[in-house]
Write a protein that holds these residues in place. Structure first.
Motif, PDB file in Angstrom:
ATOM      1  N   HIS A 242     -79.982  28.336   9.568  1.00  0.00           N
ATOM      2  CA  HIS A 242     -80.328  27.184   8.729  1.00  0.00           C
ATOM      3  C   HIS A 242     -81.748  27.355   8.207  1.00  0.00           C
ATOM      4  CE1 HIS A 242     -81.955  26.061  12.634  1.00  0.00           C
ATOM      5  NE2 HIS A 242     -82.548  24.984  12.155  1.00  0.00           N
TER       6      HIS A 242
ATOM      7  N   HIS B  92     -81.991  18.060  18.515  1.00  0.00           N
ATOM      8  CA  HIS B  92     -81.883  19.190  19.441  1.00  0.00           C
ATOM      9  C   HIS B  92     -81.256  18.741  20.765  1.00  0.00           C
ATOM     10  CE1 HIS B  92     -84.380  22.093  17.181  1.00  0.00           C
ATOM     11  NE2 HIS B  92     -84.986  21.008  16.725  1.00  0.00           N
TER      12      HIS B  92
ATOM     13  N   HIS C 259     -84.640  25.675   8.392  1.00  0.00           N
ATOM     14  CA  HIS C 259     -85.908  25.243   8.996  1.00  0.00           C
ATOM     15  C   HIS C 259     -86.846  26.444   9.153  1.00  0.00           C
ATOM     16  CE1 HIS C 259     -83.842  21.422  10.731  1.00  0.00           C
ATOM     17  NE2 HIS C 259     -84.179  21.303   9.460  1.00  0.00           N
TER      18      HIS C 259
ATOM     19  N   HIS D 183     -76.890  19.131  12.785  1.00  0.00           N
ATOM     20  CA  HIS D 183     -78.335  19.338  12.823  1.00  0.00           C
ATOM     21  C   HIS D 183     -78.879  18.872  11.480  1.00  0.00           C
ATOM     22  CE1 HIS D 183     -82.028  21.016  14.347  1.00  0.00           C
ATOM     23  NE2 HIS D 183     -82.141  21.916  13.378  1.00  0.00           N
TER      24      HIS D 183
ATOM     25  N   ASP E 128     -80.577  24.515  17.966  1.00  0.00           N
ATOM     26  CA  ASP E 128     -80.728  23.595  16.841  1.00  0.00           C
ATOM     27  C   ASP E 128     -79.446  22.806  16.592  1.00  0.00           C
ATOM     28  OD1 ASP E 128     -82.592  26.032  16.462  1.00  0.00           O
ATOM     29  OD2 ASP E 128     -83.524  24.450  15.276  1.00  0.00           O
TER      30      ASP E 128
ATOM     31  N   HIS F  80     -86.823  29.315  11.545  1.00  0.00           N
ATOM     32  CA  HIS F  80     -85.680  30.235  11.477  1.00  0.00           C
ATOM     33  C   HIS F  80     -85.672  31.095  10.213  1.00  0.00           C
ATOM     34  CE1 HIS F  80     -83.679  28.352  14.956  1.00  0.00           C
ATOM     35  NE2 HIS F  80     -84.441  27.340  14.577  1.00  0.00           N
TER      36      HIS F  80
HETATM   37 ZN   LIG Z   1     -83.676  23.428  13.105  1.00  0.00          ZN
END
Ligand SMILES: [Zn+2]
Ligand SMILES: [Zn+2]
Length: 253
Positions: free
Chosen positions: A56, A187, A58, A117, A139, A61
């Motif tokens: 994903h 989370h 974020h 998420h 996540d 990541h």
């Molecule tokens: Zn995340």
């Protein structure tokens, strides 16, 4: 299959899954330079990466994906929602995947699955090499039947244990951040993760590693006994992926 982590937590994530000549990098939350440095630590050369899979968008990541992929011309796999956050100059390297459809990259079969998420189209992965199964889940705010089905009967499991609820409650985080982390789109807390372990088939499990621990609101001293209790095993068997050091190569046999 072999697997390793270059670091895990809110400051950056990157996981390697390797079988034969195929090595996948799952997420790249560190700068390209930092990723190269951390790869050296586990004696792996970035030029040998077969593909990068992005769970994903974020920052922890995706931050290093663009530069690393361009530098070494590494193919990138992501859902359309995640791929929409990758800059246009890597578009030619991107293959869009469905989070419901299995795909194969050389020696490794990848089984994506969707997760709740707060991202556009997040997906996590289970990897097969025809013999063993390695599951990765971080996540994610809550467990779902799809997640539990995907992670059942793994030989190795890399499972988020983000926070201790009490520590998060008592932390100096603003209320909105406390809510974000603990919500259904945030989370997994330690108890939620341990419950997943209790629910799924862990009879084949050779490796269990707690991932994405909050540096402020969690501690290996809390996670290890909880996971050990859920798995009815010795605490020393529970692996912890550290933010700075991740963990070095492990192997399913
Ligand atoms: Zn995340
Ligand atoms: Zn993250």
């Amino acid at each position: 299959m072999r697997f390793a982590s270059l670091g895990s937590g809110s400051k950056g994530n990157a996981t390697l899954i390797s079988q034969g000549e195929t090595t996948l990098l799952i997420d790249c939350g560190f700068s390209a330079r930092e990723t190269e440095k951390r790869l050296q630590r586990i004696e792996f050369d970035a030029s040998k990466l077969t593909a990068i899979l992005v769970t994903h968008e974020h920052g922890d990541h995706i931050n290093g994906v663009r530069v690393l992929a361009r530098k070494y011309q590494i193919p990138v796999y992501a859902t359309a929602g995640t791929a929409s956050y990758l800059a246009a100059d890597v578009a030619s390297l991107v293959t869009e995947i469905s989070s419901h459809d299995v795909f194969t990259i050389n020696d490794i079969e990848v089984h994506p699955f969707p997760v709740p998420h707060d991202a556009r189209e997040p997906s996590q992965f289970v990897f097969h090499d025809g013999k063993h199964k390695v599951g990765l889940l971080t996540d994610v705010g809550i467990s779902t039947p799809i997640i539990e089905q995907a992670l059942s009967a793994c030989d190795a499991l890399l499972l988020e244990a983000n926070h201790d609820m009490e520590m998060l409650d008592n932390s100096d985080y603003h209320d909105h951040l406390k809510y974000r982390v603990s919500s259904r789109l945030g989370h997994l807390n330690n108890v939620q993760s341990a419950k997943i372990l209790e629910k799924i088939d862990t009879s084949k499990l050779q490796h269990i590693i707690a991932m994405h621990l909050s540096e402020k609101n969690n501690s290996p001293n809390i996670v290890s006994p909880l996971f050990a209790q859920a798995l009815n095993c010795d605490q020393s068997w529970i692996g912890i992926a550290e933010q700075e050091t991740g963990f070095s190569w492990r192997e399913t046999i």
